[in-house]
Design a protein around this motif. Structure first.
Motif, PDB file in Angstrom:
ATOM      1  N   LYS A  18       1.200  -1.144  -0.047  1.00 52.38           N
ATOM      2  CA  LYS A  18      -0.639   0.052   0.050  1.00 52.38           C
ATOM      3  C   LYS A  18       0.573   0.761  -0.241  1.00 52.38           C
ATOM      4  CE  LYS A  18      -3.890  -2.210   2.400  1.00 52.38           C
ATOM      5  NZ  LYS A  18      -5.149  -1.363   1.521  1.00 52.38           N
ATOM      6  N   LYS A  19       1.759   1.372  -0.165  1.00 53.86           N
ATOM      7  CA  LYS A  19       3.525   2.246  -0.181  1.00 53.86           C
ATOM      8  C   LYS A  19       3.441   3.401   0.875  1.00 53.86           C
ATOM      9  CE  LYS A  19       4.087   1.773  -4.792  1.00 53.86           C
ATOM     10  NZ  LYS A  19       2.421   0.862  -5.880  1.00 53.86           N
ATOM     11  N   LEU A  20       2.767   2.446   2.227  1.00 51.85           N
ATOM     12  CA  LEU A  20       2.828   3.109   3.419  1.00 51.85           C
ATOM     13  C   LEU A  20       3.827   3.226   4.387  1.00 51.85           C
ATOM     14  CD1 LEU A  20      -1.061   2.013   3.966  1.00 51.85           C
ATOM     15  CD2 LEU A  20      -0.192   4.280   4.096  1.00 51.85           C
ATOM     16  N   THR A  21       4.207   3.458   5.351  1.00 52.43           N
ATOM     17  CA  THR A  21       5.293   3.587   6.311  1.00 52.43           C
ATOM     18  C   THR A  21       4.941   3.576   8.121  1.00 52.43           C
ATOM     19  OG1 THR A  21       5.529   5.996   7.066  1.00 52.43           O
ATOM     20  CG2 THR A  21       6.431   4.899   4.883  1.00 52.43           C
ATOM     21  N   GLN A  22       5.717   2.577   8.758  1.00 54.92           N
ATOM     22  CA  GLN A  22       5.587   2.139  10.016  1.00 54.92           C
ATOM     23  C   GLN A  22       4.952   4.164  10.277  1.00 54.92           C
ATOM     24  OE1 GLN A  22       7.775   0.276  12.477  1.00 54.92           O
ATOM     25  NE2 GLN A  22       7.973  -0.719  10.785  1.00 54.92           N
ATOM     26  N   LYS A  23       5.454   4.602  10.243  1.00 54.62           N
ATOM     27  CA  LYS A  23       4.950   6.285  10.840  1.00 54.62           C
ATOM     28  C   LYS A  23       3.724   6.441  10.003  1.00 54.62           C
ATOM     29  CE  LYS A  23       7.941  10.128  12.165  1.00 54.62           C
ATOM     30  NZ  LYS A  23       8.025  10.812  10.849  1.00 54.62           N
ATOM     31  N   ASP A  24       2.827   6.321   8.834  1.00 58.31           N
ATOM     32  CA  ASP A  24       1.587   6.728   8.190  1.00 58.31           C
ATOM     33  C   ASP A  24       0.693   5.473   9.532  1.00 58.31           C
ATOM     34  OD1 ASP A  24       2.503   7.943   6.180  1.00 58.31           O
ATOM     35  OD2 ASP A  24       3.124   6.221   5.225  1.00 58.31           O
ATOM     36  N   LEU A  25       0.816   4.351   9.628  1.00 57.98           N
ATOM     37  CA  LEU A  25       0.177   3.359  10.136  1.00 57.98           C
ATOM     38  C   LEU A  25      -0.080   4.180  11.343  1.00 57.98           C
ATOM     39  CD1 LEU A  25      -1.304   0.985  10.853  1.00 57.98           C
ATOM     40  CD2 LEU A  25       0.664  -0.323  11.258  1.00 57.98           C
ATOM     41  N   ALA A  26       0.887   4.522  12.186  1.00 61.26           N
ATOM     42  CA  ALA A  26       0.761   4.794  13.243  1.00 61.26           C
ATOM     43  C   ALA A  26      -0.168   6.271  13.604  1.00 61.26           C
ATOM     44  CB  ALA A  26       2.101   5.759  13.909  1.00 61.26           C
ATOM     45  N   VAL A  31      -1.739   6.529  17.191  1.00 59.74           N
ATOM     46  CA  VAL A  31      -0.270   5.813  18.594  1.00 59.74           C
ATOM     47  C   VAL A  31       1.220   6.060  17.998  1.00 59.74           C
ATOM     48  CG1 VAL A  31      -2.138   3.864  18.903  1.00 59.74           C
ATOM     49  CG2 VAL A  31       0.142   3.722  16.901  1.00 59.74           C
ATOM     50  N   SER A  32       2.011   6.174  18.884  1.00 61.31           N
ATOM     51  CA  SER A  32       3.319   6.608  18.304  1.00 61.31           C
ATOM     52  C   SER A  32       3.624   6.208  17.444  1.00 61.31           C
ATOM     53  CB  SER A  32       4.087   6.572  19.737  1.00 61.31           C
ATOM     54  OG  SER A  32       4.540   5.509  20.278  1.00 61.31           O
ATOM     55  N   PRO A  33       4.827   6.232  16.147  1.00 60.70           N
ATOM     56  CA  PRO A  33       5.696   5.089  15.802  1.00 60.70           C
ATOM     57  C   PRO A  33       6.165   4.445  16.701  1.00 60.70           C
ATOM     58  CG  PRO A  33       6.035   7.646  15.284  1.00 60.70           C
ATOM     59  CD  PRO A  33       5.210   7.307  16.270  1.00 60.70           C
ATOM     60  N   GLN A  34       6.722   4.861  17.454  1.00 63.60           N
ATOM     61  CA  GLN A  34       8.192   4.220  18.628  1.00 63.60           C
ATOM     62  C   GLN A  34       6.556   2.091  18.490  1.00 63.60           C
ATOM     63  OE1 GLN A  34      10.897   4.282  19.581  1.00 63.60           O
ATOM     64  NE2 GLN A  34      10.569   2.015  20.001  1.00 63.60           N
ATOM     65  N   TYR A  35       5.458   2.740  18.969  1.00 62.07           N
ATOM     66  CA  TYR A  35       4.508   1.828  19.391  1.00 62.07           C
ATOM     67  C   TYR A  35       4.544   0.594  18.565  1.00 62.07           C
ATOM     68  CZ  TYR A  35      -0.289  -1.021  20.657  1.00 62.07           C
ATOM     69  OH  TYR A  35      -1.323  -1.761  20.914  1.00 62.07           O
ATOM     70  N   ILE A  36       4.795   1.033  17.048  1.00 61.17           N
ATOM     71  CA  ILE A  36       4.757   0.635  16.027  1.00 61.17           C
ATOM     72  C   ILE A  36       5.970  -0.317  16.034  1.00 61.17           C
ATOM     73  CG2 ILE A  36       3.786   0.328  13.348  1.00 61.17           C
ATOM     74  CD1 ILE A  36       1.595   1.218  14.794  1.00 61.17           C
ATOM     75  N   SER A  37       6.308  -0.022  16.163  1.00 61.73           N
ATOM     76  CA  SER A  37       8.312  -0.296  16.191  1.00 61.73           C
ATOM     77  C   SER A  37       8.335  -1.725  17.333  1.00 61.73           C
ATOM     78  CB  SER A  37       9.189   0.522  16.177  1.00 61.73           C
ATOM     79  OG  SER A  37      10.629   0.046  15.923  1.00 61.73           O
ATOM     80  N   ALA A  42      10.044  -6.059  17.569  1.00 56.90           N
ATOM     81  CA  ALA A  42      10.721  -6.802  19.011  1.00 56.90           C
ATOM     82  C   ALA A  42       9.711  -7.235  19.227  1.00 56.90           C
ATOM     83  CB  ALA A  42      10.727  -4.993  19.809  1.00 56.90           C
ATOM     84  N   GLY A  43       8.616  -7.819  18.183  1.00 56.11           N
ATOM     85  CA  GLY A  43       7.385  -8.991  19.065  1.00 56.11           C
ATOM     86  C   GLY A  43       6.893  -8.538  20.101  1.00 56.11           C
ATOM     87  N   ALA A  44       6.638  -6.997  20.463  1.00 56.45           N
ATOM     88  CA  ALA A  44       5.770  -6.622  22.075  1.00 56.45           C
ATOM     89  C   ALA A  44       4.229  -7.125  21.448  1.00 56.45           C
ATOM     90  CB  ALA A  44       5.217  -5.444  21.861  1.00 56.45           C
ATOM     91  N   GLY A  45       3.774  -7.882  22.633  1.00 54.62           N
ATOM     92  CA  GLY A  45       2.293  -8.128  22.525  1.00 54.62           C
ATOM     93  C   GLY A  45       1.372  -7.432  21.994  1.00 54.62           C
ATOM     94  N   VAL A  46       0.059  -8.216  21.236  1.00 51.28           N
ATOM     95  CA  VAL A  46      -0.749  -7.215  20.644  1.00 51.28           C
ATOM     96  C   VAL A  46      -2.447  -7.270  21.074  1.00 51.28           C
ATOM     97  CG1 VAL A  46      -1.229  -7.631  18.960  1.00 51.28           C
ATOM     98  CG2 VAL A  46      -2.462  -5.418  18.535  1.00 51.28           C
TER      99      VAL A  46
END
Length: 94
Positions: A18-26, A31-37, A42-46
């Motif tokens: 979709k030509k999106l970045t993690q920042k776009d998704l955030a 939410v913060s880009p760090q949350y997405i990262s 890092a495999g954080a649970g969701v």
């Protein structure tokens, strides 16, 4: 392959398609880009609720977060927790 890794790889694949970045998704998830990262790298649970929000933000079906529904894609490999063998799973969009 663990479900969180499958999810992470699929979301990255969807973002690329979709030509999106993690920042776009955030931004779409408010939410913060760090949350997405943390989730994707890092495999954080969701939570299940968060998964539903990811699907909405990416404009995909919930199941698409775990397996591609393209006809020409390779099967997903999942490791059996009992015997350790890899099980190939083909996902159909039907």
């Amino acid at each position: 392959m663990k479900q969180d890794l499958i999810f992470s790889l699929r979301v990255k694949e969807i973002l690329k398609e979709k030509k999106l970045t993690q920042k776009d998704l955030a931004a779409r998830l408010d939410v913060s880009p760090q949350y997405i990262s943390n989730i994707l790298n890092a495999g954080a649970g969701v939570s299940v609720n968060a998964l539903v929000e990811f699907a909405k933000a990416l404009d995909v079906e919930f199941r698409d977060l775990f397996a591609s529904t393209k006809d020409n894609d390779s099967p997903i490999g999942v490791v059996c927790p009992h015997c350790g063998k890899t099980i190939k799973i083909n996902v159909s969009a039907e």
